[in-house]
Structure formats: structure tokens, C-alpha cells
Motif scaffolding. Structure first.
Motif, short mmCIF file in Angstrom:
data_model
loop_
_atom_site.label_atom_id
_atom_site.label_comp_id
_atom_site.label_asym_id
_atom_site.label_seq_id
_atom_site.Cartn_x
_atom_site.Cartn_y
_atom_site.Cartn_z
N MET A 45 0.82 -1.21 0.00
CA MET A 45 0.00 0.00 0.00
C MET A 45 0.86 1.26 0.00
N TYR A 86 -10.79 0.89 -4.36
CA TYR A 86 -11.34 0.79 -3.01
C TYR A 86 -12.86 1.01 -2.99
N THR A 108 -9.59 -0.92 5.47
CA THR A 108 -8.74 -0.19 4.53
C THR A 108 -8.38 1.20 5.04
N ARG A 132 -4.53 2.17 5.11
CA ARG A 132 -4.04 3.20 4.18
C ARG A 132 -3.47 4.40 4.92
N LYS A 152 0.41 5.30 4.46
CA LYS A 152 0.69 6.57 3.79
C LYS A 152 1.88 7.29 4.42
#
Length: 219
Positions: A115, A143, A208, A212, A216
Motif C-alpha cells: 500500500m 477501493y 482499509t 491506508r 501513507k
């Protein structure tokens, strides 16, 4: 630049809706137990890596009490995938993540690493792999088509990693979700059965959004 422990704590607390002080305390116990990096370079604050992030997520979501955070990371992290259910139209690295014998900490790290790797097209490796497994275009927001989740279970230490496709139906206002189709689910750790002395399992799920937000930080 990799995040500091403070930035990682703030990100986890914010996305999971938790008190920052509570997450900081959990991180401290995990750090004292040696599961979160303490070394810094150049006299500044220590920089975290993905292993630190995985361990913090396990500590936050797998602990029933903050003080046990340093004791629960290893049992969760080393829990092994003993079975899986697969319904994928195309081969995907998801089958590698949930392969039998894979440890949960490593599986979670593989997923978050993919990711955090963003191509020039702005699409992560994870999105591309999911799109490939579904036979769809990764340029479209994948997504909106899938749900990714991780389930932590206690007091019997167990975890699951799963991906569901969001089925859609057309309406006058556009496509609407009409149900889910599970693509893969990997089962890690203990099995809660009649021979177990504990008569309950408490589950906590992150999706998610959390994965994420934390990944990130390492782009």
C-alpha cells in the motif's frame, strides 16, 4: 522521510478514533518490550519503519489492557495461517499473503508495504494487485470495489485477513452497492472450539481506512 513515534501514534489514534494518550501509553509498553524502535540518528527523534507500525497496530488492536501491549505483539505476530478460503478469478499476491504457514505479522507487513509503494500513476502496488486479481482497471478507484479488513480476536489469540468485492447494481442515480462477495480470508492463530476453556471471543476489526492512513506515512 519515515515518521517519528509521535506522528505514528497520532495517525493511529486519529484514524481509529482513540484517545491519543491511550495509544501513546500502549506504544510506550511496546517500545519498552523492544517491539518499537528506540534508536535515533543525528540526535533527533527515532524514525519508525513498517515493522514498528505493524507492531503498534497489533498492540493497539490486540491488547485488552494497555499494560499487556508488550506481551501480546509476539503471540499475534507469530501466529501462523492454518487455513484460508479463496474465491479469486485471477491469481493474486493475496494468495501469498494468506499462504499456509505465513506468520500474521509478516502478512500484515506485506499488505501495508504494497500500500505504501506508489507508482508514477499515483496508484499503489496493492491497488494494482487487487485490480489484477479482479480483472478490472486499477485506474478506477479500486477501493470503491473492495473492502479490505483485519480482524483481531481475544482472549484466544487469533486473527483474520480478508478482502471482499463490493457487488453493485444500477439505478437511476448510478451504481449502488448490493452485497459483498468474499475473495479471500486467511485464518491465523488459535482455533476457538469445544476443547477451549474460554467461552467467548471478542473481535476488533480495522479496515482499509486504517491500513491506508498508516501506510501513507511511509510513502
Amino acid at each position: 522521510m519515515a515518521p517519528t513515534i509521535g506522528r505514528l501514534v497520532r495517525a493511529v489514534a486519529a484514524v481509529e478514533g482513540l484517545d491519543e494518550g491511550s495509544v501513546k501509553l500502549i506504544a510506550r509498553y511496546a517500545r519498552e518490550a523492544g517491539f518499537i524502535g528506540q534508536l535515533s540518528t543525528g540526535g533527533g527523534a527515532a524514525r519508525m519503519d513498517l515493522d514498528d507500525a505493524v507492531n503498534l497496530l497489533i498492540a493497539v488492536n490486540g491488547s485488552m489492557l494497555a499494560k499487556e501491549a508488550g506481551e501480546i505483539i509476539e503471540p499475534f505476530g507469530r501466529s501462523v495461517c492454518h487455513s484460508r478460503q479463496i474465491c479469486l478469478p485471477h491469481y493474486s499476491f493475496l494468495t501469498e499473503i494468506c499462504s499456509k504457514g505465513r506468520q500474521f505479522g509478516a502478512a500484515l507487513g506485506m499488505m501495508m508495504s504494497s500500500m505504501s509503494i506508489i507508482g508514477r500513476d499515483g496508484i499503489s502496488d496493492f491497488e494494482k494487485e487487487i485490480a489484477r486479481s479482479l480483472g478490472v482497471d486499477a485506474a478506477n478507484d479500486i477501493y470503491s470495489k473492495v473492502q479490505v479488513g483485519v480482524t483481531f480476536k481475544r482472549p484466544v489469540v487469533a486473527a483474520e485477513i480478508w478482502v471482499r468485492a463490493v457487488e453493485q447494481r444500477l439505478s437511476e442515480s448510478g451504481p449502488l452497492p448490493s452485497g459483498n462477495r468474499e475473495l479471500i480470508r486467511g485464518y491465523f492463530g488459535g482455533v476457538h472450539n469445544e476443547d477451549c476453556e474460554v467461552d467467548q471471543q471478542i473481535s476488533k476489526i480495522i479496515t482499509t481506512k486504517t491500513l491506508r492512513a498508516v501506510s501513507k506515512l511511509f510513502e
